[in-house]
Design a protein around this motif. Structure first.
Motif, PDB file in Angstrom:
ATOM      1  N   LEU A  17      50.471   0.189  69.072  1.00 56.51           N
ATOM      2  CA  LEU A  17      51.741  -0.444  68.712  1.00 56.51           C
ATOM      3  C   LEU A  17      52.867   0.496  69.120  1.00 56.51           C
ATOM      4  O   LEU A  17      52.834   1.685  68.820  1.00 56.51           O
ATOM      5  CB  LEU A  17      51.795  -0.734  67.214  1.00 56.51           C
ATOM      6  N   LYS A  18      53.891  -0.058  69.774  1.00 60.16           N
ATOM      7  CA  LYS A  18      54.872   0.788  70.456  1.00 60.16           C
ATOM      8  C   LYS A  18      56.307   0.564  69.969  1.00 60.16           C
ATOM      9  O   LYS A  18      57.235   0.530  70.763  1.00 60.16           O
ATOM     10  CB  LYS A  18      54.770   0.547  71.962  1.00 60.16           C
ATOM     11  N   GLY A  19      56.451   0.390  68.666  1.00 62.71           N
ATOM     12  CA  GLY A  19      57.797   0.264  68.114  1.00 62.71           C
ATOM     13  C   GLY A  19      58.157  -1.167  67.776  1.00 62.71           C
ATOM     14  O   GLY A  19      59.071  -1.740  68.368  1.00 62.71           O
ATOM     15  N   ILE A  20      57.458  -1.747  66.806  1.00 59.49           N
ATOM     16  CA  ILE A  20      57.674  -3.144  66.422  1.00 59.49           C
ATOM     17  C   ILE A  20      58.593  -3.220  65.213  1.00 59.49           C
ATOM     18  O   ILE A  20      58.374  -2.539  64.206  1.00 59.49           O
ATOM     19  CB  ILE A  20      56.334  -3.844  66.109  1.00 59.49           C
ATOM     20  N   SER A  21      59.610  -4.046  65.314  1.00 59.28           N
ATOM     21  CA  SER A  21      60.516  -4.317  64.198  1.00 59.28           C
ATOM     22  C   SER A  21      60.651  -5.819  64.039  1.00 59.28           C
ATOM     23  O   SER A  21      60.949  -6.526  65.009  1.00 59.28           O
ATOM     24  CB  SER A  21      61.898  -3.700  64.440  1.00 59.28           C
ATOM     25  N   THR A  22      60.419  -6.312  62.834  1.00 59.80           N
ATOM     26  CA  THR A  22      60.555  -7.742  62.566  1.00 59.80           C
ATOM     27  C   THR A  22      60.573  -7.961  61.065  1.00 59.80           C
ATOM     28  O   THR A  22      60.347  -7.032  60.278  1.00 59.80           O
ATOM     29  CB  THR A  22      59.408  -8.552  63.210  1.00 59.80           C
ATOM     30  N   THR A  23      60.849  -9.195  60.662  1.00 60.15           N
ATOM     31  CA  THR A  23      60.833  -9.563  59.243  1.00 60.15           C
ATOM     32  C   THR A  23      59.989 -10.809  59.072  1.00 60.15           C
ATOM     33  O   THR A  23      60.185 -11.805  59.792  1.00 60.15           O
ATOM     34  CB  THR A  23      62.252  -9.824  58.716  1.00 60.15           C
ATOM     35  N   PHE A  24      59.045 -10.767  58.141  1.00 57.89           N
ATOM     36  CA  PHE A  24      58.222 -11.924  57.807  1.00 57.89           C
ATOM     37  C   PHE A  24      58.805 -12.570  56.552  1.00 57.89           C
ATOM     38  O   PHE A  24      58.954 -11.916  55.519  1.00 57.89           O
ATOM     39  CB  PHE A  24      56.768 -11.505  57.595  1.00 57.89           C
ATOM     40  N   LEU A  25      59.119 -13.847  56.649  1.00 59.15           N
ATOM     41  CA  LEU A  25      59.903 -14.528  55.629  1.00 59.15           C
ATOM     42  C   LEU A  25      59.056 -15.086  54.488  1.00 59.15           C
ATOM     43  O   LEU A  25      57.949 -15.574  54.698  1.00 59.15           O
ATOM     44  CB  LEU A  25      60.697 -15.670  56.281  1.00 59.15           C
ATOM     45  N   GLN A  26      59.604 -15.022  53.298  1.00 61.58           N
ATOM     46  CA  GLN A  26      58.941 -15.560  52.109  1.00 61.58           C
ATOM     47  C   GLN A  26      59.026 -17.083  52.116  1.00 61.58           C
ATOM     48  O   GLN A  26      60.032 -17.673  52.500  1.00 61.58           O
ATOM     49  CB  GLN A  26      59.613 -15.012  50.848  1.00 61.58           C
ATOM     50  N   GLY A  27      57.923 -17.720  51.720  1.00 56.46           N
ATOM     51  CA  GLY A  27      57.888 -19.177  51.672  1.00 56.46           C
ATOM     52  C   GLY A  27      57.720 -19.837  53.022  1.00 56.46           C
ATOM     53  O   GLY A  27      57.854 -21.053  53.144  1.00 56.46           O
TER      54      GLY A  27
END
Length: 254
Positions: A17-27
């Motif tokens: 993994l080479k620098g992953i940025s993200t947001t996993f949303l609730q619901g």
């Protein structure tokens, strides 16, 4: 909600993994997709706390996993449900015993309390009355529903599914997709699905993260994925002639 910031993961000299940025949303049903070797499995194991990132952070509703002590990590893991590829049921246990297993491991409920909860989740996945059956006595689709029931029996805040449609026929796969999405919305769970199934992407992909060579190549949702001009994701998602026709029809409808 799970927030991922600049996550790297290496094994020796090999950086996966080479620098992953993200947001996993609730619901929401959040999907991780990508070709074999893209880093999906390693990323999922980082999200589960099985691997610690070499660099970067993963936070669960504001709690950074890396800074939690052993008790904090144990409590967080108890808030996670997991649907394994191939269901991973215990062959020697009945449906009831399989679903009850997390309750026996992580709670101090009485048998009556555990049985009540088991029956609630079996009814939710339309398997009421199947308590005494063994995995070998039920279909693959039913086994998957047992696995979902087991994953949600402890009322998790986070639900992880690794290839939940693996080995299922298309009709059953759609039923499983819809069931996971319904349970996610009903319980406001942060659900993350590692998938190769393009039907799932186009049907329930409310948030989609596409990995390529350990990088986040694209993110969006099922409603905009057909509009992308990213050739890598076009070739991945719309690789079959049927999906190419679907994309063409969607674009013509704009």
């Amino acid at each position: 909600m799970i927030v991922v910031k600049n996550v790297h993961k290496s094994f020796g000299e090999e950086e996966i993994l080479k620098g992953i940025s993200t947001t996993f949303l609730q619901g929401k049903t959040n999907l991780i997709i990508g070709q074999s070797g893209a880093g999906k499995t390693v990323f999922l194991k980082c999200l589960l706390g099985l691997f610690l990132p070499s660099k970067g952070s993963i936070s669960y509703d504001g709690e950074n996993y890396a800074t939690l002590g052993n008790n904090g990590r144990r409590k967080l893991r108890q808030q996670m449900g997991m649907v394994f590829q191939g269901s991973a049921l215990f062959d020697s246990m009945t449906v009831e015993e399989n679903v009850m297993f997390p309750l026996r491991m992580f709670t101090k409920q009485t048998r009556e309390e555990m049985l009540k909860r088991v029956n609630e989740v079996l009814e939710r996945v339309n398997l009421q009355g199947a308590n005494a059956k063994f995995p070998s006595e039920i279909s693959g689709g039913m086994q998957k529903r047992v696995a979902i029931a087991r994953a949600i029996v402890n009322k998790p805040k986070y639900l992880f599914c690794d290839e939940p449609n693996s080995g299922l026929d298309p009709k059953t796969a759609i039923l499983i997709d819809n069931l996971i999405q319904e349970i996610t919305r009903e319980n406001n769970i942060t659900t993350i699905i590692n998938s190769h199934d393009m039907n799932s992407v186009l049907e329930i992909g409310e948030q989609i993260v596409y990995l390529k060579d350990g990088l986040l190549e694209w993110e969006g949702n099922k409603d905009i994925i057909y509009k992308t001009d990213n050739e890598n994701i076009i070739n991945f998602v719309y690789s079959s002639e049927l999906f190419k026709k679907v994309r063409k029809a969607q674009l013509q409808g704009l």
